[in-house]
Write an enzyme that holds these catalytic residues in place. Structure first.
Site, PDB file in Angstrom:
ATOM      1  CG  HIS A   1      -0.092   0.022   2.531  1.00  0.00           C
ATOM      2  ND1 HIS A   1       0.692  -1.091   3.128  1.00  0.00           N
ATOM      3  CD2 HIS A   1       0.134   1.101   3.174  1.00  0.00           C
ATOM      4  CE1 HIS A   1       1.246  -0.678   4.021  1.00  0.00           C
ATOM      5  NE2 HIS A   1       0.735   0.688   4.302  1.00  0.00           N
ATOM      6  CG  ASP A   2       3.250   2.740   2.836  1.00  0.00           C
ATOM      7  OD1 ASP A   2       2.199   3.568   2.779  1.00  0.00           O
ATOM      8  OD2 ASP A   2       3.519   2.316   3.917  1.00  0.00           O
TER       9      ASP A   2
END
Length: 558
Positions: free
Chosen positions: A327-328
């Site tokens: 997600h990053d």
């Protein structure tokens, strides 16, 4: 060779806001996830890692938690969560929750009390300091740009926030705070979860005295003072003794700046701390001297060096986690493959490369259908706080070139991973009947799960086969890694060895043909072609052959 279920598992990460919306408000939710459990079961995953769903003001998309034992309204209710857990367990899958305890939200009850007065019982749950000569207590910089300190007028002191100013750091020096965290973890485990992914867990111990970094700038990077700090192993061993050791569970710690030596302590074989950690070294091979946003071309030699170091250094000492996006991080096929002409081939090759390494593989939502990075036209279309802070600092305040900064966002921005999952070719990719919180990638008509499920040669079914092979062959889980063809600039090849078996993994990272030559010392009697992403004659001689662009093959040698 100690067998463990979490070593043999494949984990699938869900970023709830972007997975599936069930009620038309444009935000993914728990009922949306529950509606797709049969899809995940068909893929074959063992563990679902759920990014934060706790009550939160959403300053940093749920990583700013105001109540650790309640569900964010946008995601649903605790009953919806119970239904999701039951749905997973009834299908033979497990749940890993995100644990965010380096910091809380400034709207958490603890911090609301803490800022009331210097003698409040909760004051010491956070890190407060007076200023020095009219400035911050030290020169540390936040991960999200600017000072890591926020002045609070009410008590005339500063509080530390390594992330957003709405994410004050918890004070792990305080035993009462630690006990509160352990009680909360126990509460979730008793509800039936199967483990924790621990957000930036190696930041919980700060250097004694919180000294300034000696760079001399007003705001200087202080990573050496708050990463892998002096008491971090003491805290994790206490957490293990108080909580983790009492359950049969999976744990992974997000540990930026951790070396392989650190990892061998965090993820030690004795099991006194965590099962494994996430390293970020391979995520920095395309970062220049200026850090993440200073994008430079990456080299296969650097990827080989980093991945091999982690494989070699943890052999017999600890366990690796394997990932190429989350997600990053940007989408792996856009970053390490070719998201154009060879999107399908390179996505399959990258999956082969990763899943055949030693460690527990992590799949990020949409990866299994080859979702790509996105190029939004304007900065306003991006949602991520990190992107907006960086853009403000570089373009608005620093007068850097708008287009050059946008190009860095296209390559590295966190919203690349956060565009909604592309379920079908209907409006908004079947993610929502409303207006999505973040725009859908315009390529959803070509790239979506419905199309993947209808095509037997899709990336989805390739992942399904990789996961199945892991369950059939111990060597894929437990075999020892060895790099071969180290100097080859196109091919990443390695072997895995267990007892009398050898696995030969060959991956062409180039968008052109590459010649593979078997090393002279690699002897074998028989061979079996386990998986491949192009049509191949299974009986072809393997001492010397030509690989097509982004071709991958895995042979089992006896």
């Amino acid at each position: 060779m100690e067998k463990k279920w979490w070593k043999e598992s494949v984990v699938y990460q869900i970023y709830p806001r972007s997975f599936k919306d069930s009620n038309g408000d444009g935000i993914g939710d728990l009922k949306g996830i529950t509606s797709k459990l049969d899809y995940l079961k068909e893929l074959g995953i063992d563990v679902l890692w759920l990014s934060p769903v706790y009550k939160s003001p959403n300053d940093d998309n749920g990583y700013d938690i105001s109540d650790y034992q309640a569900i964010m309204d946008e995601f649903g209710t605790m009953e919806d969560w119970d239904e999701l857990l039951a749905g997973l367990h009834s299908r033979g899958m497990k749940m890993m929750m995100d644990l965010v305890v380096n910091h809380s939200s400034d709207e958490h009850h603890w911090f609301v009390e803490s800022r009331k007065s210097k003698d409040n019982p909760y004051r010491d749950y956070y890190i407060w300091r007076p200023g020095k000569d009219g400035q911050e207590p030290n020169n540390w910089t936040s991960f999200f740009s600017g000072s890591a300190w926020q002045y609070d007028e009410h008590t005339d002191e500063y509080f530390l926030h390594l992330f957003s100013k709405k994410q004050p750091d918890l004070n792990w020096e305080n035993p009462k705070l630690r006990q509160e965290v352990y009680d909360m973890m126990t509460w979730w485990l008793d509800k039936g979860i199967d483990g924790f992914r621990m957000d930036v867990i190696n930041l919980i111990s700060k250097a004694d005295g919180l000294p300034s970094s000696p760079g001399g700038k007003r705001y200087d990077w202080g990573g050496d003072y708050f990463m892998n700090g002096p008491r971090v192993h003491e805290y994790l061993q206490e957490m293990n003794s108080e909580v983790l050791s009492k359950y049969d569970m999976i744990t992974v710690g997000e540990c930026p700046g951790a070396s392989t030596e650190d990892a061998a302590q965090y993820a030690n074989n004795e099991g006194t701390e965590l099962n494994m950690i996430f390293t970020f070294e391979h995520m920095d091979i395309d970062s220049g001297p200026g850090g993440k946003w200073d994008v430079k071309p990456w080299k296969l030699a650097d990827l080989k060096e980093v991945m091999s170091k982690w494989q070699y250094d943890l052999e017999g000492k600890g366990w690796n986690s394997l990932y190429l996006n989350n997600h990053d991080q940007p989408r792996m096929v856009s970053r390490f493959g070719d998201d154009g002409s060879y999107r399908v081939e390179s996505a399959k090759m990258l999956a082969t490369f990763l899943h055949m390494l030693k460690g527990t593989p992590y799949i990020y939502q949409g990866e299994e259908i080859g979702m790509t990075n996105v190029r939004f036209d304007s900065i306003e279309e991006y949602n991520d706080i990190e992107i907006h802070n960086m853009y403000g600092e570089k373009v608005i305040e620093g007068n850097e070139d708008h287009q050059r900064v946008m190009e860095a966002i296209y390559v590295k921005g966190r919203d690349n991973a956060r565009t909604p999952v592309q379920w079908d070719d209907s409006e908004n990719a079947g993610f929502t009947t409303g207006t999505p919180w973040l725009k859908v990638n315009p390529n959803y008509k070509e790239i979506n799960a419905k199309k993947a499920l209808e095509d037997k040669d899709s990336i989805f079914y390739y992942y399904q086969k990789l996961i199945q092979l892991r369950k059939e062959h111990d060597i894929i889980v437990y075999g020892k890694y060895e790099l071969i063809l180290e100097d080859n600039e196109q091919i990443y090849a390695y072997t895995r060895s267990l007892a009398d078996e050898k696995l030969l993994v060959i991956c062409n990272f180039a968008g052109e043909n590459a010649t593979f030559t078997l090393p002279n010392d690699l002897k074998y009697g028989s061979r079996e072609l386990l998986i491949h992403n192009y049509e191949v004659d299974a009986h072809e001689e393997i001492s010397n052959f030509v690989l097509k662009p982004y071709e991958a093959r895995v042979y089992l040698l006896n």
